[in-house]
Design an enzyme around this catalytic site. Structure first.
Site, PDB file in Angstrom:
ATOM      1  N   LEU A 222       0.833  -1.207   0.000  1.00 58.39           N
ATOM      2  CA  LEU A 222       0.000   0.000   0.000  1.00 58.39           C
ATOM      3  C   LEU A 222       0.864   1.253   0.000  1.00 58.39           C
ATOM      4  O   LEU A 222       0.504   2.267  -0.565  1.00 58.39           O
ATOM      5  CB  LEU A 222      -0.889   0.030   1.245  1.00 58.39           C
ATOM      6  CG  LEU A 222      -1.992  -1.011   1.353  1.00 58.39           C
ATOM      7  CD1 LEU A 222      -2.642  -0.942   2.710  1.00 58.39           C
ATOM      8  CD2 LEU A 222      -3.027  -0.771   0.277  1.00 58.39           C
TER       9      LEU A 222
ATOM     10  N   GLU B 174       5.028   2.886   1.508  1.00 57.62           N
ATOM     11  CA  GLU B 174       6.305   2.594   2.127  1.00 57.62           C
ATOM     12  C   GLU B 174       6.771   3.773   2.946  1.00 57.62           C
ATOM     13  O   GLU B 174       6.697   4.917   2.518  1.00 57.62           O
ATOM     14  CB  GLU B 174       7.329   2.267   1.052  1.00 57.62           C
ATOM     15  CG  GLU B 174       8.574   1.667   1.637  1.00 57.62           C
ATOM     16  CD  GLU B 174       9.330   0.830   0.614  1.00 57.62           C
ATOM     17  OE1 GLU B 174      10.260   0.133   1.015  1.00 57.62           O
ATOM     18  OE2 GLU B 174       8.978   0.894  -0.568  1.00 57.62           O
ATOM     19  N   GLY B 175       7.212   3.489   4.142  1.00 55.33           N
ATOM     20  CA  GLY B 175       7.761   4.543   4.983  1.00 55.33           C
ATOM     21  C   GLY B 175       9.218   4.257   5.250  1.00 55.33           C
ATOM     22  O   GLY B 175       9.784   3.317   4.699  1.00 55.33           O
TER      23      GLY B 175
ATOM     24  N   TYR C   4      10.420   3.128   7.868  1.00 56.93           N
ATOM     25  CA  TYR C   4      10.574   1.946   8.710  1.00 56.93           C
ATOM     26  C   TYR C   4      10.348   0.652   7.930  1.00 56.93           C
ATOM     27  O   TYR C   4      10.763  -0.404   8.346  1.00 56.93           O
ATOM     28  CB  TYR C   4       9.563   1.973   9.845  1.00 56.93           C
ATOM     29  CG  TYR C   4       9.852   2.998  10.907  1.00 56.93           C
ATOM     30  CD1 TYR C   4       9.232   2.912  12.126  1.00 56.93           C
ATOM     31  CD2 TYR C   4      10.727   4.031  10.686  1.00 56.93           C
ATOM     32  CE1 TYR C   4       9.476   3.841  13.112  1.00 56.93           C
ATOM     33  CE2 TYR C   4      10.974   4.965  11.662  1.00 56.93           C
ATOM     34  CZ  TYR C   4      10.352   4.877  12.874  1.00 56.93           C
ATOM     35  OH  TYR C   4      10.598   5.799  13.863  1.00 56.93           O
TER      36      TYR C   4
ATOM     37  N   LYS D 125       7.712  -1.440   4.704  1.00 55.79           N
ATOM     38  CA  LYS D 125       6.549  -1.396   3.822  1.00 55.79           C
ATOM     39  C   LYS D 125       5.252  -1.526   4.611  1.00 55.79           C
ATOM     40  O   LYS D 125       5.222  -2.080   5.694  1.00 55.79           O
ATOM     41  CB  LYS D 125       6.601  -2.583   2.873  1.00 55.79           C
ATOM     42  CG  LYS D 125       7.456  -2.347   1.667  1.00 55.79           C
ATOM     43  CD  LYS D 125       7.365  -3.579   0.780  1.00 55.79           C
ATOM     44  CE  LYS D 125       8.576  -3.644  -0.104  1.00 55.79           C
ATOM     45  NZ  LYS D 125       8.842  -4.994  -0.546  1.00 55.79           N
ATOM     46  N   VAL D 126       4.204  -1.046   4.000  1.00 53.45           N
ATOM     47  CA  VAL D 126       2.867  -1.290   4.516  1.00 53.45           C
ATOM     48  C   VAL D 126       2.105  -2.067   3.451  1.00 53.45           C
ATOM     49  O   VAL D 126       2.070  -1.664   2.296  1.00 53.45           O
ATOM     50  CB  VAL D 126       2.127   0.023   4.826  1.00 53.45           C
ATOM     51  CG1 VAL D 126       0.732  -0.265   5.324  1.00 53.45           C
ATOM     52  CG2 VAL D 126       2.892   0.832   5.846  1.00 53.45           C
TER      53      VAL D 126
ATOM     54  N   ASP E  17       4.031  15.198  16.653  1.00 47.58           N
ATOM     55  CA  ASP E  17       4.347  15.139  15.222  1.00 47.58           C
ATOM     56  C   ASP E  17       3.064  15.168  14.390  1.00 47.58           C
ATOM     57  O   ASP E  17       2.881  14.376  13.476  1.00 47.58           O
ATOM     58  CB  ASP E  17       5.167  13.879  14.920  1.00 47.58           C
ATOM     59  CG  ASP E  17       5.916  13.999  13.599  1.00 47.58           C
ATOM     60  OD1 ASP E  17       5.970  15.117  13.050  1.00 47.58           O
ATOM     61  OD2 ASP E  17       6.425  12.983  13.114  1.00 47.58           O
TER      62      ASP E  17
END
Lengths: 340, 571
Positions: B188, B190-191, B193, B195-196, B309
Site C-alpha cells: 500500500l 512505504e515509509g 521503517y 513497507k505497509v 508530530d
C-alpha cells in the site's frame, strides 16, 4: 398545486393542526382521542417528510425548514410534544424524536437556533430527563435519544449537569428494567465525559455531593451491572488528564482506598480487574497522605501476597504485568513517614 | 504482478568482449542479473498485462536506451509494486540453486538518481545485508542464499549488449503468503521503517493493513527501535475513532521482522492534498478533517499523550473518510502525577514545530506544541502552503522563531474566520495560543463552510479508484490456478507494448465516454442518471485462462512458523 393527491399544507398550517390534535388528545374522551391520535400521526409524518424529504418528494427547501422551525419555536410545540409523548402512538414517538433531533442540529452560520431556543426553555430538557421515571417506561428510550443529542451541545449539557434533576440519574441507572437502566447510564456517561472542561469544573465544584454522597452508592450497588459499569466509568474519569484535580482529591481519601481494596476481593474477576486500575493510582501516587500510607503499610505483606497471585493467567497482557510488578515493588518499599 | 525478464545471451560468443572468470571453466555460464523495479499493479489477477502506466513506459524506454549503450539504467520506484528482472543464460534456465558453483551473478545496485550500475558479488552481498537502498525491492531469502553461494571475481565486470527484442517477460506467480492468521496482499505504501501491505484477516475476513518493520532498517534510524516499542505501548491502549487502532503485533525472529496489524486506511491526508489541484482542499472538506483532528487530539491529551508530530502525513483516512491520527513514534506520555504538561524533547517535523522548539527552549508546554502543529496543518491543507519556509532547517527555525506570525491579507480574503482561527493557533507565545476548548468555541470551527462542488476524492490505489482488495488475486491464484496456466505466461516486449497501447486506447475511450455521459447528464439533469462506471472495470482485458479449475491440495504454511533457515548470514 398537484393535480392528484392531497394538497401540500404550509408549515404554519401543519404546526397549528398538530397542536390542536395534541390538545384534543390531552383532553378528549375515548372517541375523540382515537380521532386525535390519527391526526397526530398524520401531521407528524408530514412534518417529518418536510424535514427529511420522502421517497417521492424532493429534499426540503431551506426556507421551508426555516419557516417550520420558526413555527415550532413560536407555538412551543416541541415542549408540548415531549410532555405528551406517552400519549402518542409507537410510530409517532419515533417521529417526534426524529423531528426533534433534526431541528436541534439546524445551524445557520455559527448559530444553532434550536439550541438557543432550548436554552430559554430548559423545561424541555427537564421533561426529557423525567422520561426515565417509572411512570411511563414506554417513552424512556425515545427520551434518551433526544437527551443524548442535546448533550452534544455544551450549552445544553451545562444546563443539565448543573440542574437538580441531574442527580436523579443516580436512581435512573438502577431501575429494574435493564434496557432503561442501560440507556440512562449511557446518557449519564455522555454528560460526564463529552465536554471535558465543563465536566471537570462540575466535578470539582460538586465533588462531595457527586462522589461521597452519590457515586459511592453506585459502587456499592447490589446490581452487578451497575457496580461494574460505575467502577469502569470511575476509572475513566479519574485517569482523564482533564480531571487531574478531582483525581488527586479522590486518591487522598482513605475511604475510597478501602472501597477499592474491598472491590479487589470481589467475586467477579471483571470487577477485580477494574478495581485494580483504580487501586494502582493510590499506590503510584508519589505524595501519599498519611492516612493512605497507614492503610497500605498495615496491609503491606498481605497486599504483596495478594497481588503476586492476582490474575496470574493474564500473561498475555504485558502492560498489566508490568503495572502489577511495579505495584508490588512499590508496596514492598513502603516506609512509614519519619515521626515529625 | 511481478514480471521477470529472461534475457538470453551466450558468453562464449566470439564477439563478446567479456573476460570470464577463470574459475568458471564452462563456456556457458549462467548469469543472473537480479534487480527489482516496480510498476503499477492491478487488483485483478486475470489480467495478463500490466495496465497502462507512464512510469513503466518511461522505465522501459530507459531500459532499452541504456541497453544500447551497454549499460542498464532503470528508474526504480518501489512504492508501487514489484517487477523482477532476470537476465539469464540463453542455454540455461535460471536455476541458481541446482548449480550454484557455476553461476555467476551480478547485482544491480540502484543509486538515488535511479541510475543503475553493476556490482560484483561480494559487494552485492554486503549491500544486500545492509539494505542501504530502500527503494530497491530485494529478492526473497532463497535467492539471497543463492547469491551467497556464488563467487565472483571483481575483475570480471562486464557490460553486455542486450537487444530489447530478446527480452521476454514472465508474469510472476501470485504466491500466497500468510503471516499468522493474515493473508498478505499488495504493497500500500512505504515509509522509512518499512513497507505497509494490505492483509486479510482469515478468521473474520476483515481488511487490515500491516506495517512490516525489519530490524535492519530500524537500526539505521536514530532511536528507531525505541520509537517503535513506544508506539506499540501507547497504541495498544488507545481506543478512539480518530486514532488509528493497532490490532495485533506479530514477530518473526528468523526474519528479524515485526508485523503491526492496523486498521485499513486508504492513505494519508498528505497524499489527498497532493492529488488536489493547487495542493489544497476545499474549505468544507478541510473543516471536516480538522474537526476530527481536534476530537482525536482532545482524546489523546486526555490520555496524557502529547503526539508531537501532527502533520498531514501522519493523519490517515479510512475508507469512510474518518480521519485517524497515526505515527506515535515520537509521542510522549506524561506521568500520571505530573503537575502540568511540561515536555523537554521535541523530535517532530521541522516545518510543524512551534517557536519554543525552534528557539531551543529547555522545556515547554506539550499540549500547546500539538496545537501549533494543528494550526500549521490546517493552514497547509486549506492553502497548499506553509506559514513558515526556509531553504534549510536553520533558516526555517530562524523564521519560525522570529516572532509573532501575521496572517497574510489573501488569507483574510479567502475566509476571515479561518484566518482568525489559524492566527489563534499560531500564537508565538504558548500561553496566548488557543487551547482545545478555545478552538471548539471558535466561529470557524462551529460554523460549517458551505459545500461548493464535490470533495477531493481519495486518490486511487494503483489506478484502482475502487480500492478493491489486493488480497483476493492471491487467493484466486491459490485456489483456482493450475500448473498449466502458469506455463504460458511468457510474453515479449512487442506484446507488452501492444497491450499497453490497447489499454491506453481503452482508457481514452473510457474518458471520452465519461465526458459524454457528463454532458448527457448535464443536458438531461432531471432524468435518472445512469451509471458511468459500468465500463470502467470491464475495459481491462479479462482473459480468464481456459483452465480446468482444479484445486490443488497444498498445505498453507504460515511464515511465522517456518523452520530455521539453513544458513543465516550474520548481520
Amino acid at each position: 398545486m398537484p393535480l392528484f393527491g392531497k394538497s401540500q399544507k404550509t408549515p404554519a398550517e401543519l404546526v397549528r393542526s398538530l397542536k390542536e390534535a395534541i390538545n384534543a388528545l390531552e383532553t378528549g374522551g375515548d372517541r375523540k382521542a382515537e380521532k386525535a391520535q390519527e391526526d397526530v400521526s398524520k401531521n407528524l409524518v408530514s412534518i417529518k417528510n418536510m424535514l427529511y424529504g420522502s421517497s417521492d418528494s424532493e429534499p426540503p427547501a431551506d426556507y421551508v425548514v426555516a419557516q417550520l422551525s420558526q413555527e415550532l419555536y413560536n407555538s412551543n410545540l416541541l415542549l408540548l410534544l415531549i410532555q405528551n409523548l406517552h400519549r402518542i402512538d409507537f410510530e409517532g414517538k419515533k417521529h417526534v424524536a426524529l423531528i426533534f433531533n433534526n431541528v436541534l442540529r439546524r445551524q445557520i452560520g455559527t448559530r444553532s437556533p434550536t439550541v438557543e431556543y432550548i436554552c430559554t426553555k430548559p423545561e424541555i430538557l427537564f421533561t426529557l430527563m423525567a422520561g426515565y421515571e417509572d411512570a411511563h417506561p414506554e417513552i424512556a428510550l425515545n427520551s434518551g435519544t433526544m437527551l443524548r443529542e442535546c448533550a452534544r451541545y455544551e450549552a445544553l449539557a451545562k444546563i443539565m449537569l448543573h440542574s437538580e434533576e441531574f442527580f436523579k440519574f443516580f436512581r435512573y441507572v438502577e431501575v429494574s428494567t435493564f434496557d432503561i437502566a442501560s440507556d440512562a447510564f449511557s446518557t449519564f456517561k455522555e454528560l460526564l465525559t463529552r465536554h471535558k472542561l465543563l465536566c471537570a469544573e462540575f466535578l470539582e465544584a460538586n465533588y462531595d455531593r457527586f462522589f461521597t454522597q452519590h457515586y459511592q452508592r453506585l459502587l456499592n450497588s447490589e446490581n452487578y451491572v451497575t457496580r461494574r459499569q460505575s467502577l469502569k466509568l470511575l476509572g475513566e474519569l479519574l485517569l482523564d488528564r482533564h480531571n487531574f484535580t478531582v483525581m488527586t482529591r479522590y486518591i487522598s481519601e482513605p475511604e475510597n482506598l478501602k472501597l477499592m481494596m474491598n472491590m479487589l476481593k470481589e467475586k467477579s474477576r471483571n470487577i477485580q480487574f477494574e478495581a485494580f486500575h483504580v487501586f494502582k493510582v493510590f499506590v503510584a501516587n508519589p505524595n501519599k497522605p498519611k492516612p493512605i500510607l497507614d492503610i497500605l503499610l498495615r496491609n503491606q505483606s498481605k497486599l504483596v501476597d495478594f497481588l503476586t497471585n492476582f490474575h496470574t493467567d493474564r500473561s498475555e497482557d504485558e502492560q498489566f504485568n508490568d503495572e502489577k510488578a511495579y505495584l508490588i515493588k512499590q508496596i514492598k518499599e513502603l516506609k512509614p513517614l519519619p515521626e515529625a | 504482478m511481478e514480471i521477470q525478464i529472461h534475457q538470453h545471451f551466450s558468453t562464449d560468443d566470439s564477439n563478446n568482449n567479456n573476460n570470464i572468470n577463470n574459475n568458471n571453466k564452462k563456456s556457458n555460464l549462467e548469469q543472473t542479473l537480479v534487480a527489482a523495479t516496480t510498476h503499477s499493479v492491478t487488483a485483478n489477477n486475470s489480467i495478463l498485462m500490466p495496465p497502462l502506466d507512464t512510469k513503466l513506459l518511461a522505465n522501459k524506454q530507459g531500459l532499452h536506451a541504456n541497453n544500447e549503450a551497454n549499460n542498464i539504467n532503470m528508474d526504480v520506484d518501489t512504492a508501487d509494486g514489484e517487477v523482477s528482472v532476470l537476465l539469464a543464460n540463453k542455454n540455461f534456465h535460471y536455476d541458481a540453486l541446482s548449480n550454484p558453483d557455476q553461476s555467476f551473478e551480478a547485482d544491480v545496485n540502484v543509486d538515488g538518481n535511479g541510475g543503475a550500475k553493476f556490482v560484483a558479488g561480494d559487494e552485492a552481498k554486503q549491500l544486500l545485508s545492509e539494505q542501504t537502498h530502500a527503494q530497491v525491492t530485494w529478492l526473497d531469502s532463497e535467492q539471497i542464499d543463492a547469491l551467497d553461494l556464488t563467487t565472483l571475481d571483481i575483475g570480471n565486470m562486464f557490460f553486455n549488449r542486450v537487444d530489447s527484442a530478446e527480452i521476454i517477460y514472465q508474469k510472476k506467480k501470485k504466491e500466497i503468503k500468510m503471516v499468522g492468521k493474515y493473508v498478505m496482499g499488495d504493497v500500500l505504501g512505504e515509509g522509512s521503517y518499512g513497507k505497509v501491505k494490505e492483509v486479510l484477516d482469515s478468521e473474520n475476513l476483515c481488511r487490515r493493513a500491516v506495517k512490516i518493520l525489519t530490524k535492519r532498517k530500524l537500526r539505521r534510524i536514530p532511536n528507531g527501535e525505541q520509537n517503535v516499542q513506544r508506539e506499540i505501548q501507547l497504541l495498544k491502549h488507545l481506543q478512539h475513532k480518530n486514532v488509528v487502532a493497532l490490532l495485533d503485533v506479530l514477530y518473526n525472529e528468523e526474519k528479524q521482522k515485526m508485523y503491526m496489524i492496523m486498521e485499513y486506511c486508504v492513505g494519508g491526508l498528505q497524499e489527498l492534498v497532493d492529488s488536489a489541484p493547487e495542493k489544497k482542499l476545499p474549505l468544507f472538506q478541510a473543516h471536516r478533517y480538522f474537526c476530527q483532528l481536534i476530537s482525536g487530539l482532545e482524546y489523546l491529551h486526555g490520555c496524557r499523550i502529547i503526539h508531537k508530530d501532527i502533520k498531514p502525513g501522519n493523519l490517515l483516512l479510512s475508507l469512510d473518510q474518518i480521519l485517524k491520527i497515526s505515527d506515535f513514534g515520537v509521542a510522549e506520555q506524561l506521568d500520571l502525577f505530573a503537575a502540568d504538561d511540561t515536555c523537554t524533547t521535541g523530535q517532530g517535523s521541522p516545518a510543524f514545530q512551534p517557536p519554543e522548539i525552534a528557539n531551543g527552549h529547555e522545556s515547554f508546554s506539550g499540549t500547546k506544541v500539538d496545537i501549533w502543529s494543528c494550526g500549521v496543518t490546517l493552514y497547509n491543507i486549506c492553502t497548499g502552503q506553509y506559514p513558515f519556509e526556509g531553504d534549510n532547517i536553520y533558516r526555517l527555525f530562524e523564521n519560525i522563531g522570529r516572532g509573532q506570525w501575521q496572517a497574510p491579507d489573501w488569507l483574510y480574503k479567502l475566509d476571515a474566520q479561518l484566518a482568525g482561527l489559524i492566527l489563534g493557533m499560531l500564537q508565538a507565545e504558548p500561553a496566548k495560543r488557543y487551547s482545545i476548548q478555545q478552538i471548539r468555541c471558535d466561529p470557524w470551527f462551529i460554523s460549517a463552510p458551505e459545500e461548493k462542488g464535490p470533495p477531493i476524492p481519495i486518490p486511487p490505489l494503483k489506478h484502482d479508484v475502487y480500492r478493491r482488495s489486493t488480497v483476493l488475486p492471491y487467493l484466486d491464484a491459490y485456489h483456482y490456478e493450475t500448473e498449466r496456466d502458469l506455463e504460458e505466461v511468457y510474453f515479449t516486449e512487442h506484446d507488452l507494448n501492444r497491450e499497453l497501447a490497447r489499454q491506453a486506447a481503452a482508457a481514452a475511450a473510457e474518458i471520452k465516454a465519461q465526458q459524454q455521459q457528463k454532458q448527457l447528464a448535464a443536458a438531461n439533469a432531471t432524468g435518472p442518471s445512469t451509471s458511468a462506471d459500468a465500463s470502467t472495470s470491464n475495459s481491462i482485458s479479462k482473459e480468464k485462462k481456459s483452465s480446468s479449475l482444479k484445486r490443488r491440495a497444498k498445505k498453507l504454511t504460515s511464515c511465522i512458523s517456518v523452520k530455521k533457515l539453513s544458513n543465516c548470514r550474520p548481520s
